[in-house]
Design a protein around this motif. Structure first.
Motif, mmCIF file in Angstrom:
data_model
loop_
_atom_site.group_PDB
_atom_site.id
_atom_site.type_symbol
_atom_site.label_atom_id
_atom_site.label_comp_id
_atom_site.label_asym_id
_atom_site.label_seq_id
_atom_site.Cartn_x
_atom_site.Cartn_y
_atom_site.Cartn_z
ATOM 1 N N VAL A 1 4.798 10.522 12.014
ATOM 2 C CA VAL A 1 6.045 9.851 12.524
ATOM 3 C C VAL A 1 6.660 9.061 12.361
ATOM 4 C CG1 VAL A 1 7.541 8.943 14.681
ATOM 5 C CG2 VAL A 1 6.348 11.595 14.657
ATOM 6 N N MET A 2 5.333 8.836 11.355
ATOM 7 C CA MET A 2 5.534 7.278 11.283
ATOM 8 C C MET A 2 4.833 6.148 9.592
ATOM 9 S SD MET A 2 5.440 3.823 14.175
ATOM 10 C CE MET A 2 6.352 3.998 15.643
ATOM 11 N N LYS A 3 5.778 5.873 8.800
ATOM 12 C CA LYS A 3 4.881 6.476 7.979
ATOM 13 C C LYS A 3 5.045 4.918 6.964
ATOM 14 C CE LYS A 3 7.182 9.394 5.423
ATOM 15 N NZ LYS A 3 6.659 10.806 4.604
ATOM 16 N N PRO A 4 4.005 4.073 6.977
ATOM 17 C CA PRO A 4 2.331 4.324 7.652
ATOM 18 C C PRO A 4 2.689 4.596 9.297
ATOM 19 C CG PRO A 4 2.540 1.910 6.520
ATOM 20 C CD PRO A 4 3.994 2.454 6.037
ATOM 21 N N GLU B 1 0.893 -1.248 -0.145
ATOM 22 C CA GLU B 1 -0.012 -0.347 0.201
ATOM 23 C C GLU B 1 1.211 0.942 0.132
ATOM 24 O OE1 GLU B 1 -3.144 -0.083 -0.039
ATOM 25 O OE2 GLU B 1 -3.859 -1.814 0.099
ATOM 26 N N THR B 2 0.468 2.481 -0.472
ATOM 27 C CA THR B 2 0.855 3.338 -1.131
ATOM 28 C C THR B 2 1.602 4.199 0.490
ATOM 29 O OG1 THR B 2 0.908 3.254 -3.215
ATOM 30 C CG2 THR B 2 1.672 5.729 -2.028
ATOM 31 N N ALA B 3 2.487 4.921 1.147
ATOM 32 C CA ALA B 3 2.249 5.992 1.329
ATOM 33 C C ALA B 3 2.051 6.594 1.836
ATOM 34 C CB ALA B 3 3.737 5.232 3.020
ATOM 35 N N VAL B 4 0.573 7.835 2.839
ATOM 36 C CA VAL B 4 0.854 9.076 2.220
ATOM 37 C C VAL B 4 1.727 10.233 3.125
ATOM 38 C CG1 VAL B 4 -2.181 8.456 3.419
ATOM 39 C CG2 VAL B 4 0.359 9.913 4.867
ATOM 40 N N ASN B 5 2.133 11.107 2.367
ATOM 41 C CA ASN B 5 2.383 12.016 1.834
ATOM 42 C C ASN B 5 2.905 13.547 3.863
ATOM 43 O OD1 ASN B 5 0.348 13.369 1.767
ATOM 44 N ND2 ASN B 5 0.815 14.783 0.522
ATOM 45 N N PHE C 1 -0.187 3.917 10.607
ATOM 46 C CA PHE C 1 -1.617 3.786 10.194
ATOM 47 C C PHE C 1 -1.572 2.343 10.638
ATOM 48 C CE2 PHE C 1 -1.505 5.370 6.100
ATOM 49 C CZ PHE C 1 -1.731 4.368 5.438
#
Lengths: 343, 263
Positions: B172-175, B46-50, B177
């Motif tokens: 702080v963390m990507k992702p 899944e793509t991490a948010v920006n 969630f």
């Protein structure tokens, strides 16, 4: 075979084996890191590390688990079994990196001890979808740690092969915990059918190979020998056993191997004293029964390893009547001399 | 050499031809499997948010300190344009341990001008600042003439959403969630990071609500069983710059029994 304990008794095959393990691991990590960075630039480095090493450990665990049944089905795979412990330790190191980075990332720098946090930060133990899956991974890592740290022959000898073997059979429990860890954790948010499919395919492969190997061995265990008037069991004809090889029979619940060496027959207990390898799938080399797993050797006529080695297995009395081989089911003490009989 | 005469012994250099062929095939297939699986596992993530976290790139931010009830810094961007920056501590803690050190020397900080050097976190219009040392907080001494007042109530509102820890969620963390973060979020909130309700509005965008108890005080431990659980919350809404604040009765949070879309 070795008389004293060294960290690794290196030889050409072990060196090549370890180079290939390293090549495979590096190749996987390069593919994972490069593709993650290119296709998912926002992802943080620690996330990539956690995922790369976690998935690598799972793939290596699959590889480890297929080796056993493969060798039972085709002895040509035995060289892969020979140094499986190095593959196991490599897999543990990958799992350890995954576990340590995950614990640092998600459970340190907080108000609880990190280990306590793994068990108590999410208390939804009654829910399947919300289950604290990290607990499963932690328990699996503990098992892998115990296995990796006792993998050396020093522990094999001192724990006794029986206990060591039981301990290392925990790999199946670790595998179950890891599958649950992934399905209740990573696959709850990473739902790619390809990733899920890989693990499902792996499960089918491991289960299928184990069942096929068990079916093959079941034939040996289901063998029913007829008894003669003295209580000896008729197991086969002399012609069914090839020179320098053996046939395995289950007699009174114990597997025994009947070897033919220079036209004479000898019978010993089938289980190698080193790691429980099937001696009957071995070969007589230089006059010694040689275990197919790690090359431990025993003399056919007394079940003793040639001096200076000290391993001993039980021996059995044989007789040949009208071309049929009979085994006395009452075993002799380990290392008892029994004169080989002519065919 | 007959086919069944081949026998491998690890400490003997010679290897039979058929065994060699089997091994080469096995090694080749294993390496191909590793590459293919590496591709499948990495390419289909899944793509991490920006979102952004200025890790190791501290910024000095000056503004007026206030607590409503969570520590914030109101920063003036232009005439009559302000931004409320939520203050956080290092790791999975709130900022109080650093602020208390300053408070013990200078008394209340409310409505006083502070300059804080910390790491900025920003996503979707919200800005947060991580403080990692009380030495990086300086009090300018001036008192704000336009005192920041407690936000006034807009009224009762019922919302459906999920409670998150804003530190990981906003960058702080990507992702930050996914189920993997559920226990991390609980640890963050129990360590003093304010709980935030994420609720999707009619325009299909997310609104963020800082949660307090009915008295407008911080809540941490009591909210833990509801983190990442889709739930219905009834509360008194007020607005505070970029943030909305919702006063709730934790005992009246209604779990919806649905799967989490965040954790």
């Amino acid at each position: 075979m070795g008389l004293d304990y060294k960290l690794v008794l290196w030889n050409k095959h072990k060196k090549n084996y370890d180079k290939l393990i390293a090549l495979g691991m590096v190749l996987y990590l390069i593919v994972f890191f490069v593709l993650s960075l290119v296709t998912n630039a926002e992802m943080t480095a620690e996330t990539i590390i956690i995922r790369a090493f976690g998935s690598l450990a799972i793939i290596l665990l699959h590889l480890i688990l297929v080796i056993g049944p493969l060798t039972r089905l085709n002895p040509n795979y035995l060289p892969i079994l020979y140094n499986r412990r190095h593959l196991g330790v490599s897999m543990f190191l990958a799992a350890l990196i995954h576990g340590v980075f995950s614990t640092i990332n998600f459970h340190t720098l907080g108000s609880k001890n990190p280990i306590e946090s793994i068990f108590t930060s999410n208390m939804d133990y009654g829910s399947l979808t919300n289950f604290p899956f990290q607990v499963l991974g932690f328990l699996a890592l503990l098992i892998l740690f115990v296995m990796a740290s006792t993998s050396h022959d020093f522990f094999l000898k001192n724990l006794s092969p029986k206990i060591w073997k039981r301990l290392h059979m925990l790999v199946y429990l670790a595998y179950s915990l890891i599958v649950l860890h992934v399905f209740l954790g990573a696959f709850q948010q990473e739902t790619s059918p390809f990733a899920i499919g890989v693990l499902c395919l792996g499960f089918v492969l491991i289960t299928g190979l184990h069942l096929t190997a068990a079916f093959k061995e079941g034939k040996i265990d289901s063998f029913k020998a007829s008894k003669d008037s003295d209580g000896w069991l008729e197991v086969c004809t002399t012609g069914e056993i090839e020179e320098s090889r053996a046939k395995i029979f289950t007699v009174e619940g114990e597997r025994i191997a009947v070897f033919k060496n220079e036209g004479k027959l000898s019978a010993i207990h089938n289980v190698c004293k080193h790691q429980g390898g099937p001696l009957g799938e071995g070969k007589i080399v230089d006059g010694c029964i040689t275990c197919p797993w790690h090359g431990y050797q025993y003399l056919p006529h007394n079940g003793q390893s040639p001096p200076p080695f000290t391993e001993k297995v039980k021996t059995y009395q044989l007789k040949v009547v009208n071309g049929f081989v009979y085994v006395n089911p009452n075993a002799y003490e380990e290392g008892t001399e029994v004169t080989p009989i002519s065919c | 050499m007959k086919k069944n005469d081949e026998f491998y012994i690890g400490y003997v250099d010679e290897v039979g031809t058929e065994t060699k062929t089997t091994l080469k095939r096995f090694v080749l297939y294993s390496l191909i499997t590793l590459v293919v699986v590496g591709f499948l596992f990495s390419f289909f993530q899944e793509t991490a948010v920006n979102s952004s976290f200025d890790f190791n790139e501290p910024t000095k931010v000056s503004g007026i300190y206030h607590e409503t009830p969570y520590p914030m810094l109101r920063v003036q961007l232009a005439d009559d344009i302000y931004k409320d920056i939520l203050l956080l501590g290092f790791g999975k803690f709130g900022p109080n341990q650093y602020l208390n050190a300053i408070k013990s020397e200078n008394g209340s900080l409310v409505n006083k001008a502070l300059t804080i050097e910390g790491q900025l976190i920003y996503y979707n219009g919200q800005t947060l600042l991580e403080i990692d040392d009380s030495q990086k907080i300086t009090l300018s001494g001036s008192v704000n003439r336009n005192e920041i007042k407690k936000p006034s109530s807009i009224g009762q509102i019922e919302l459906e959403g999920e409670i998150v820890d804003p530190k990981c969620y906003f960058g702080v963390m990507k992702p930050g969630f996914g189920k993997i973060h559920r226990s991390c979020a609980a640890l963050c909130i129990s360590g003093g990071i304010p709980p935030v309700l994420v609720a999707t509005n009619e325009q299909e965008t997310d609104d963020y609500f800082l949660l307090t108890n009915l008295k407008g005080e911080p809540i941490h431990q009591d909210i833990l069983p509801f983190i990442g659980q889709p739930a219905k919350l009834l509360g008194e809404l007020s607005e505070l710059g970029d943030w909305k604040v919702l006063k709730i009765d934790v005992d009246r949070i209604e779990k919806l029994g649905k799967a989490s879309s965040i954790y």
